[in-house]
Structures are given as C-alpha cells and as structure tokens.
Motif scaffolding. Structure first.
Motif, mmCIF file in Angstrom:
data_model
loop_
_atom_site.group_PDB
_atom_site.id
_atom_site.type_symbol
_atom_site.label_atom_id
_atom_site.label_comp_id
_atom_site.label_asym_id
_atom_site.label_seq_id
_atom_site.Cartn_x
_atom_site.Cartn_y
_atom_site.Cartn_z
ATOM 1 N N ARG A 281 57.484 -55.776 85.055
ATOM 2 C CA ARG A 281 57.802 -56.987 84.254
ATOM 3 C C ARG A 281 57.541 -58.279 84.963
ATOM 4 O O ARG A 281 57.064 -59.294 84.364
ATOM 5 N N GLU A 282 57.692 -58.191 86.167
ATOM 6 C CA GLU A 282 57.534 -59.450 87.204
ATOM 7 C C GLU A 282 55.918 -59.584 87.068
ATOM 8 O O GLU A 282 55.516 -60.726 86.758
ATOM 9 N N ALA A 283 55.126 -58.573 87.156
ATOM 10 C CA ALA A 283 53.732 -58.665 87.254
ATOM 11 C C ALA A 283 53.180 -59.163 85.496
ATOM 12 O O ALA A 283 52.238 -60.113 85.536
ATOM 13 N N ARG A 284 53.706 -58.783 84.799
ATOM 14 C CA ARG A 284 53.217 -59.221 83.290
ATOM 15 C C ARG A 284 53.805 -60.638 82.855
ATOM 16 O O ARG A 284 53.205 -61.345 82.190
ATOM 17 N N ALA B 233 49.106 -45.535 78.412
ATOM 18 C CA ALA B 233 49.569 -45.015 79.575
ATOM 19 C C ALA B 233 50.928 -46.047 79.911
ATOM 20 O O ALA B 233 51.838 -45.712 80.983
ATOM 21 N N ALA B 234 51.082 -46.924 79.216
ATOM 22 C CA ALA B 234 52.208 -48.039 79.515
ATOM 23 C C ALA B 234 53.677 -47.418 79.667
ATOM 24 O O ALA B 234 54.275 -47.898 80.396
ATOM 25 N N PRO B 235 53.864 -46.542 78.890
ATOM 26 C CA PRO B 235 55.242 -45.810 78.911
ATOM 27 C C PRO B 235 55.775 -45.432 80.329
ATOM 28 O O PRO B 235 56.769 -45.348 80.730
ATOM 29 N N LEU B 236 54.494 -44.933 81.057
ATOM 30 C CA LEU B 236 54.904 -44.668 82.661
ATOM 31 C C LEU B 236 55.457 -45.674 83.506
ATOM 32 O O LEU B 236 55.956 -45.392 84.471
ATOM 33 N N TYR B 237 55.221 -47.150 83.081
ATOM 34 C CA TYR B 237 55.495 -48.112 84.104
ATOM 35 C C TYR B 237 56.065 -49.278 83.491
ATOM 36 O O TYR B 237 56.622 -50.204 84.166
ATOM 37 N N ARG B 238 56.009 -49.453 82.307
ATOM 38 C CA ARG B 238 56.146 -50.646 81.374
ATOM 39 C C ARG B 238 57.737 -51.269 81.847
ATOM 40 O O ARG B 238 58.003 -52.318 81.712
ATOM 41 N N ASP B 239 58.640 -50.301 81.977
ATOM 42 C CA ASP B 239 59.931 -50.871 82.084
ATOM 43 C C ASP B 239 60.488 -51.020 83.524
ATOM 44 O O ASP B 239 61.643 -51.498 83.747
ATOM 45 N N ALA B 240 59.640 -51.005 84.266
ATOM 46 C CA ALA B 240 59.907 -51.049 85.723
ATOM 47 C C ALA B 240 59.847 -52.389 86.197
ATOM 48 O O ALA B 240 59.317 -53.186 85.549
#
Length: 209
Positions: free
Chosen positions: A135-138, A124-131
C-alpha cells in the motif's frame, strides 16, 4: 521445489557489497524473464534460481519467498511510475495540459513495451497487494498528482481534487493495462494515447470551468 511458506514480502536483507548487489540484480533479471515466459502461475523461486545460475539457498538470503521477489518487481515498477510522474508533471516549463499529454503518451508506451511482465504481475497481485509495504509503495505517486492538481485547479476544493486525481490515475492504469494486453503497432499506440490525452485534458478543463 515448493516455495517456503512465509507471510513476509520484504527483502530478507539488503545487499551492501558490490558482489551482493550483482547477485540481487541477477536474481531480479532472472525473475523478469521467468515471469514473462512462464507467467505468474508457474513462477517459483526454484525456476528463478536456475535461470539466475545461483542456488536456491543464495536466493533465500535476500528473498524469503516468491511473493517477496514479485513484490520487489512490482515496487520497482511503481517507483518507475512515480519517477515518470515527477519528471513530467513537475516540469513547469511546459503548460499543464501539455504535461498531461506527455504523461499519457509516455505511460501508454511504457505499458505496451513491458506488457508481458505487467500482466503477469497483475495476476500475482493477490500474493502481496494487501501488505502494508504494498500500500505504501503504491501510494508513493499520490503527492505528485496532488501538487499538480493544486497548481492547475487551485480554486477546486481539496476533496474534489483528490477525486480528480483518482479518476486520472485509475483511468491511466486500468485502460493502459487493457490496451497493452495484446500487441500494438506504434501508430496505434500513438493514436490511442492522443485520444486518451484529449479526454483527460477535457476533463481537467471542465473542472476548471
């Protein structure tokens, strides 16, 4: 029922009362079950609401779309990983290499125990990974790794330590995910963890030399 179109992934509002906290907790628990059973491609807000026993309207009070729910689950997982890093790597009562070994063992064990949800979150990462929020959480665990490597390898240039940190975390997350994608026996998890720990410890020793 289709999910509402929205580009936002942050929670719509934060619960302030005990009842609201219980509702959000029920939604997230249901989301984990739906994700583990149905996978990312069949994950919808309607299925989550049904599993949680709440209306879709109640769910939308806190999560604007399915991406927001998935991001919350993923950010909670990243937060747990950061907590694990902090707890183990900041424990100076143990030698550095022993801390690395403990971290690898705990990380691989955790990956295997929660493999179904982690794999689905990866899908499901494509739904949110670029937000920006993602990035901040990662990157929340980066300062922990940086401080540990500065303690272990103080003479190494900062750029080299940054590379070492990236190598360590990429190895852990990538290999851990691959290893956990099928059921493993406890003895196999232990043996694999020891082998990976040996490799990362040897890498740090070579950098120190």
């Amino acid at each position: 029922m289709a999910d509402r179109p929205s580009s936002g992934i942050s929670s719509r509002k934060h619960p302030k009362q005990a009842r609201s906290n219980e509702l959000v907790s029920a939604i997230l628990q249901a989301a984990v079950q739906v994700l583990g059973q149905q996978g990312a491609h069949r994950f919808t807000t309607a299925r989550v609401a049904e599993k949680a026993g709440v209306s879709v309207g109640s769910l939308y009070q806190y999560f604007p779309n399915k991406a927001a729910i998935l991001f919350r689950l993923q950010s909670d997982e990243w937060r747990e990983t950061t907590g694990l890093l902090s707890e183990i790597l900041n424990d100076r009562s143990e030698p550095p290499l022993r801390r690395v070994r403990r971290l690898v063992q705990a990380f691989i064990r955790s990956e295997c125990e929660e493999a179904a949800v982690r794999v689905a979150l990866g899908d499901a990462a494509p739904l949110y990974r670029d937000a920006p929020e993602a990035r901040e959480a990662r990157q929340a665990g980066d300062p922990v790794i940086e401080a540990f490597l500065k303690e272990v390898l103080p003479a190494l240039p900062e750029t080299a330590r940054a590379l070492a940190g990236d190598v360590m975390m990429t190895t852990l997350t990538t290999v851990g995910k691959d290893f956990s994608e099928r059921p493993r026996k406890s003895k196999d998890v232990e043996a694999y963890s020891e082998a990976m720990a040996d490799m990362l410890c040897a890498y740090l020793v070579s950098l120190g030399a």
